[in-house]
Design a protein around this motif. Structure first.
Motif, short mmCIF file in Angstrom:
data_model
loop_
_atom_site.label_atom_id
_atom_site.label_comp_id
_atom_site.label_asym_id
_atom_site.label_seq_id
_atom_site.Cartn_x
_atom_site.Cartn_y
_atom_site.Cartn_z
N ALA A 185 -30.01 4.64 33.25
CA ALA A 185 -31.42 4.42 33.60
C ALA A 185 -32.11 3.70 32.46
O ALA A 185 -31.70 3.83 31.30
N PRO A 186 -33.18 2.93 32.77
CA PRO A 186 -33.88 2.20 31.71
C PRO A 186 -34.45 3.11 30.62
O PRO A 186 -34.68 2.66 29.51
N GLU A 187 -34.67 4.37 30.95
CA GLU A 187 -35.23 5.30 29.98
C GLU A 187 -34.15 6.11 29.26
O GLU A 187 -34.45 7.08 28.57
N HIS A 188 -32.90 5.75 29.46
CA HIS A 188 -31.82 6.56 28.89
C HIS A 188 -31.90 6.56 27.35
O HIS A 188 -32.09 5.51 26.74
N PRO A 189 -31.74 7.72 26.72
CA PRO A 189 -31.92 7.80 25.26
C PRO A 189 -30.91 6.98 24.46
O PRO A 189 -31.19 6.59 23.33
N LEU A 190 -29.74 6.68 25.02
CA LEU A 190 -28.73 5.96 24.23
C LEU A 190 -28.82 4.45 24.36
O LEU A 190 -27.98 3.72 23.81
N ILE A 191 -29.83 3.99 25.10
CA ILE A 191 -29.87 2.55 25.37
C ILE A 191 -29.84 1.71 24.09
O ILE A 191 -29.10 0.73 24.00
N ASP A 192 -30.62 2.12 23.11
CA ASP A 192 -30.69 1.31 21.90
C ASP A 192 -29.33 1.13 21.26
O ASP A 192 -28.94 0.03 20.89
N SER A 193 -28.61 2.21 21.16
CA SER A 193 -27.31 2.10 20.51
C SER A 193 -26.30 1.41 21.41
O SER A 193 -25.29 0.86 20.94
N LEU A 194 -26.54 1.42 22.70
CA LEU A 194 -25.61 0.76 23.62
C LEU A 194 -25.84 -0.74 23.69
O LEU A 194 -24.97 -1.49 24.12
N THR A 195 -27.05 -1.15 23.31
CA THR A 195 -27.39 -2.55 23.48
C THR A 195 -26.74 -3.42 22.39
O THR A 195 -26.98 -3.21 21.21
N ALA A 196 -25.94 -4.39 22.84
CA ALA A 196 -25.33 -5.32 21.90
C ALA A 196 -26.41 -6.28 21.40
O ALA A 196 -27.36 -6.56 22.13
N PRO A 197 -26.27 -6.77 20.15
CA PRO A 197 -27.31 -7.59 19.55
C PRO A 197 -27.75 -8.75 20.44
O PRO A 197 -28.95 -9.00 20.59
N GLY A 198 -26.83 -9.40 21.10
CA GLY A 198 -27.18 -10.56 21.92
C GLY A 198 -28.00 -10.19 23.14
O GLY A 198 -28.65 -11.04 23.74
N GLN A 199 -27.97 -8.93 23.54
CA GLN A 199 -28.62 -8.51 24.77
C GLN A 199 -29.97 -7.86 24.52
O GLN A 199 -30.65 -7.45 25.47
N ARG A 200 -30.33 -7.75 23.25
CA ARG A 200 -31.49 -6.95 22.90
C ARG A 200 -32.76 -7.40 23.64
O ARG A 200 -33.50 -6.58 24.20
N GLN A 201 -32.94 -8.71 23.68
CA GLN A 201 -34.17 -9.21 24.26
C GLN A 201 -34.22 -8.97 25.78
O GLN A 201 -35.23 -8.52 26.32
N ALA A 202 -33.09 -9.26 26.42
CA ALA A 202 -33.03 -9.08 27.87
C ALA A 202 -33.26 -7.62 28.25
O ALA A 202 -33.98 -7.31 29.20
N ILE A 203 -32.65 -6.72 27.50
CA ILE A 203 -32.78 -5.30 27.79
C ILE A 203 -34.22 -4.84 27.58
O ILE A 203 -34.79 -4.12 28.40
N ALA A 204 -34.82 -5.30 26.50
CA ALA A 204 -36.20 -4.90 26.21
C ALA A 204 -37.12 -5.36 27.33
O ALA A 204 -37.99 -4.61 27.79
N ALA A 205 -36.91 -6.60 27.80
CA ALA A 205 -37.75 -7.12 28.86
C ALA A 205 -37.58 -6.30 30.15
O ALA A 205 -38.54 -5.97 30.85
#
Length: 961
Positions: A351-371
RNA sequence: GCCGGAGUGGCGAAAUGGCAGACGCGACGGACUCAAAAUCCGUUGCCCGCAAGGGCGUGUGGGUUCAAGUCCCUCCUCCGGUACCA
């Protein structure tokens, strides 16, 4: 306690009101207020503290607690929908009272809530003022309808004396934790404190306790509308903007009070079983609770290349250490009901609110995920599900390792996975889950089939197979049936420390706080440090200090932040000192549900200052025997009440596990039937089935319409079809019926009787003004049955006599008694009234009408049309009130005829009728039927194959050819 | 989509598997009245027939049964609720 005979034969009998002499015609506007005042002054319907005991010491006597869902006193006054359920319960209450049952029948008001507050913001009127005014209107209208409530027990959820105990119950919840072993709520003082917590000191212990209470605080998202400066309920947000004004709404986390209803989910579901409720309501509640069983499984988070080593290390440590209670940050924990599809997993979704999202997000995807997360945050739950059917999501750039195959699985973020259910993450099996398949199709992800139908049939073309079947391509489990597979793999995962069986509920903990003014304040204090900042420590307000009253506010308008209105109260209210510490009061208020959760208990002992309810009284009257109200409360109110009741039960404050025995939902009353035609822009009529977007609807009077085949058409233009339908009453449609007007035009008894005569209580039915006048006609006929309407002064009709009734007359009377008695018990009021109409039709033409049948008839009428019945009873010279007269007994001998007519069929078709003695045996009936000239003629020359004779019902000859 | 509930005269409706349409509204006719209203009495599912009588009828199509509005299966329509709960 008095030991007087059942239900007040003596204690509330007073002098009779004067007869209204100059009134030979039936005039409800004169007799109705007269009896209402008399009942009130005599306290005719006052209920004793305890039910009257039976005649012997061992006999507790019969009691009936008959309850309406109490109304929200809106500014519009009573709606015709209200008296429907209220009349039904009133009939039952009056009937039971007349049968000698001790009856509890109270009424009150659910008066906290938004409209009063919005009115205050608009006009500056304090909510208490407008609420009191609305309650006064409702009270007047309820009294006008002649309901037999015990008005001494009336209460409003806004009364300080009531709020006090609502707050007290909140403190019970606050003081309770749920013991999962005993499946029971227990005092927080009994909560075992783990040694490692105790060693961290008092603060840690307090925090540990706070995290186990049934009432606890948590950060939860709310719908905050900056433009309106207020927090909105979910139903006030439509399409991401506010319903009023269309302003943007954002979801922001805010500290909230929650009630741990999920702890009781299992009991709330299981204990539904024994209740005498409509099956549909039970199912609704059960679906809402939504219990499902499955498994939690951990997937190790690791890069696809560097994973193998870490994966085997991890498995070894899990095999030794087992499955941890809480997942670490190195794993993604998912919940699934279908662990048998593990081999079909091709991606993971969090889910977008999942607590592990930050650590799961690869550097290249950071912007897309944040959006993506940002966009998701702006949508309410409703939007996510309603509008966004199309699957959206973003790849995190990370992978996890499949615990059984060791293969890497990509992790995606998508808002079709809810953070609030299960673990907020899933394993996606597109071959066997529709949602996963849609997602896989949208993003070109692989689909692997791992289940086939057990009977070997091919799954339907183009449809995915989501049912139970047989496993394929599933490693060592291949070939197993779904259920076997689930059991086997769950056990294997548990043994390896990779998973565990798990139960989940759709039911969420109850978000119990509102950022509003007009509600009960929480009896909670927040400790402040020397700088005036909260320390995080909280304490309950002492019981002696309850109720915590609402502060006086001069301005009800919302502010710029989501802080509740109470946070702007004067410092004298807001801040206080206890035991040398400074505190700030909790400024949230409770939701409207709070007051309605327990009002049925307070009715039993409404003035008690020492406790919320005397246990002796509670034991004697609970549970509620009959509870009638709208189906819109099928889930929330009834579920919340049951939850509170179970907590009170666990804590020893009430004696029964469930509050409501028999529950019935009255149907909706729609507006009068309407015919709608359509006109084109040019002004001509357009047939209803051909109408286009631009054609406008126009009401057509009923006399310009006629039925042609299936449809209604315009009388003058039969080619033009017209729609016919009854609509929900609404101000905008202008079809609201006002009870005050109906009472003015026809009388309260007519309104009561009509609402009961319209059709079955539980059905949805349209209003009909001519229907009301029809019922009024019946009451007029009842009047004339007894009263000489042409006389100068009030006088009995000349036909009323002291003759002993004839056999036919006795039969008519006792059949009516029998039918009305049975129909009231089954709440079939419409047929009971029809039977009374037949009685009146039978006696009206008679020149001599014996009192001995008229008097019992008036007692039958009394629960339905109490004012008229009282008046007729008085005119007949009987001592008032008929409301407390004895219900007539049926004499069975009058229910049977000596001879009866039974139908004779040939080949199942009606061909004649014969008269036979009521107790005739099969042979006699068959012989009589065969001997009937017409039947004999039809049977002549035909071979009789079989004769079916049902004694008392019919004869059927089955012949050849 | 899913889950409920419901489809019976012009309308609201009634009917333990056993006479479909009780009761009420509306409509029509009669009595009373100078007249009207009110009241009382009667008729009123549809079709054929002067009548006696006959035929057809409970959303659709099938089935079970001596007998189905009622039980079983299929489909249609309307109303209400619900919404990705893994």
């Amino acid at each position: 306690m008095t030991s007087s005979p059942p239900n007040g034969t003596d204690f509330n009998r007073g002098p009779m009101p004067p007869l209204t002499r100059q009134m030979p015609r039936y005039q409800p506007s004169r007799i109705e207020p007269k009896w209402q005042e008399w009942w009130e002054s005599q306290r005719t319907f006052a209920t004793q503290r305890l039910p009257t005991p039976g005649s012997t010491a061992a006999d507790p006597g019969r009691k009936a607690y008959i309850l309406d869902m109490f109304p929200y006193p809106s500014g519009d006054g009573l709606h015709v929908g209200h008296p429907e359920g209220y009349t039904a319960t009133d009939i039952v209450a009056r009937f039971e009272r007349m049968r000698g049952t001790s009856v509890m029948h109270p009424m009150g008001f659910d008066a906290f809530g938004l409209p009063a507050e919005e009115y205050a913001i608009r006009t500056g009127t304090p909510p208490r003022e407008s609420t009191d005014r609305n309650i006064a209107t409702f009270t007047r209208q309820l009294k006008m309808l002649g309901f037999s409530y015990d008005w001494d027990r009336v209460l409003s959820t806004t009364d300080p004396g009531y709020v006090r105990w609502t707050q007290w119950i909140f403190l019970v919840l606050f003081d309770t934790w749920f013991d999962p072993t005993l499946q029971k709520g227990r005092p927080i003082a009994d909560l075992p404190i783990p040694a490692e917590v105790a060693s961290d000191g008092e603060g840690a212990i307090a925090a540990y306790r706070d995290s186990h209470r049934l009432a606890y605080q948590s950060e939860a998202p709310v719908n905050w509308c900056p433009a309106l400066g207020t927090v909105l309920a979910n139903e006030e947000v439509i399409g991401g903007v506010s319903e009023r004004g269309g302003h943007p709404v954002v979801r922001i986390p805010l500290r909230q009070w929650m009630l741990r209803i999920t702890a009781y989910a299992d009991r709330l579901e299981r204990e539904l079983e024994g209740l005498d409720w409509p099956a549909s309501i039970k199912k609704l509640q059960s679906d809402w609770i939504g219990r499902s069983t499955g498994a939690e499984v951990d997937f190790l988070i690791a890069a696809p290349d560097a994973g193998a080593e870490a994966f085997s290390q991890w498995k070894i440590s899990r095999a030794a250490g087992g499955f941890p209670a809480r997942p670490g940050t190195d794993v993604l924990r998912i919940y699934t009901t279908r662990p048998d599809t593990l081999y079909g997993v091709t991606f993971m979704v969090v889910a977008p609110e999942h607590p592990l999202i930050d650590s799961l997000t690869a550097p290249g995807q950071r912007q897309a995920i944040a959006a993506y997360r940002d966009a998701a945050a702006r949508k309410s739950d409703l939007d996510r599900t309603d509008l966004a059917r199309e699957k959206t999501g973003v790849f995190t750039g990370s992978h996890v390792i499949h615990p059984l195959t060791g293969r890497p699985v990509p992790v995606w973020v998508a808002d079709y996975v809810l953070a609030t259910y299960g673990t907020g993450a899933i394993m996606a099996v597109p071959a066997h889950d529709e949602r996963d398949l849609e997602f896989a199709n949208a993003f070109g992800i692989e689909v692997i089939t791992v289940v086939e139908p057990a009977d070997g049939s091919a799954p339907a073309e183009g449809r995915l197979f989501a049912g139970d079947g047989r496993a394929v391509a599933s490693g060592p489990y291949t070939g197993l049936g779904t259920r076997d597979f689930i059991g086997r793999v769950a056990a294997d995962l548990a043994a390896a420390g990779l998973g565990r069986p798990s139960v989940n509920y759709k039911l969420r903990d109850w978000l119990f706080s509102r950022q509003r003014f007009w509600g009960e304040p929480f009896p909670i204090l927040h400790e402040l440090d020397a700088d005036g900042s909260p320390t995080g420590q909280i304490r309950a307000v002492d019981q002696q200090e309850l109720p915590v009253a609402l502060p006086e506010l001069t301005d009800y308008r919302p502010g710029d932040t989501p802080d509740p209105p109470l946070s702007r109260s004067a410092p004298e209210w807001l801040f206080l000192e206890r035991d040398g510490k400074r505190y700030r009061r909790e400024t949230n208020t409770m939701p409207q549900w709070a007051g309605s959760c327990w009002y049925y208990l307070r009715f039993l002992d409404p003035k008690n200052d020492l406790r919320f309810l005397d246990p002796e009284i509670e034991k004697a009257w609970m549970p509620v025997d009959l509870y009638i109200g709208g189906a819109e409360h099928a889930v929330l109110h009834l579920l919340y009440s049951r939850f509170w009741h179970k907590v009170l039960y666990d804590r020893g404050h009430v004696s029964q596990p469930e509050p409501f025995g028999r529950l019935v939902n009255q149907g909706m009353i729609l507006g009068e039937m309407e015919f709608t035609g359509y006109r084109s822009g040019k002004g001509g009529w357009v047939s209803a089935e051909k109408r286009g977007e631009d054609d406008v609807a126009a009401k057509v009077p009923a006399d310009q319409v006629e039925k042609q085949g299936e449809h209604f058409v315009l009388r003058d233009a039969p080619k033009i079809r017209v729609e016919s339908r009854a609509y929900k009453m609404s101000k905008s449609r202008g079809n609201v019926v006002n009870p005050d007007q109906v009472v003015r035009d026809f009388g309260a008894d007519s309104l009561r009787l009509y609402e009961m005569f319209m059709g079955p209580l539980e059905a949805t039915k349209p209003w009909s003004t001519t229907g009301v006048s029809g019922v009024r006609g019946f009451l007029d006929r009842c009047w004339r049955l007894v009263v000489d309407e042409r006389a100068e002064e009030l006088a009995l009709a000349s036909q009323v006599c002291d003759d002993p009734p004839s056999e036919d007359q006795f039969r008519e009377l006792h059949r009516t008694i029998d039918k009305v008695t049975k129909d009231i018990q089954s709440l079939s009021f419409n047929t009971a009234i029809a039977r009374m109409m037949e009685f009146v039709n039978f006696f009206t033409p008679l020149e001599r009408r014996p009192r001995a049948v008229l008097e019992p008839f008036v007692t039958l009428l009394a629960p339905f049309a109490p004012h008229l019945a009282e008046e007729l009873w008085q005119i007949l010279g009987r001592p008032a009130p008929v409301s407390l007269a004895a219900w007539p007994a049926v004499e069975n001998r009058w229910l049977r005829d000596e001879t009866i007519e039974i139908p004779v069929q040939i080949q199942g078709k009606l061909r004649g009728r014969v008269a036979v003695p009521a107790d005739a045996d099969i042979e006699t009936i068959q012989a009589t039927a065969a001997a009937d000239p017409k039947i004999a003629e039809l049977l002549a020359g035909r071979e009789i194959l079989k004769v079916v004779v049902v004694p008392g019902r019919l004869v059927n000859f089955v012949v050849k050819g």
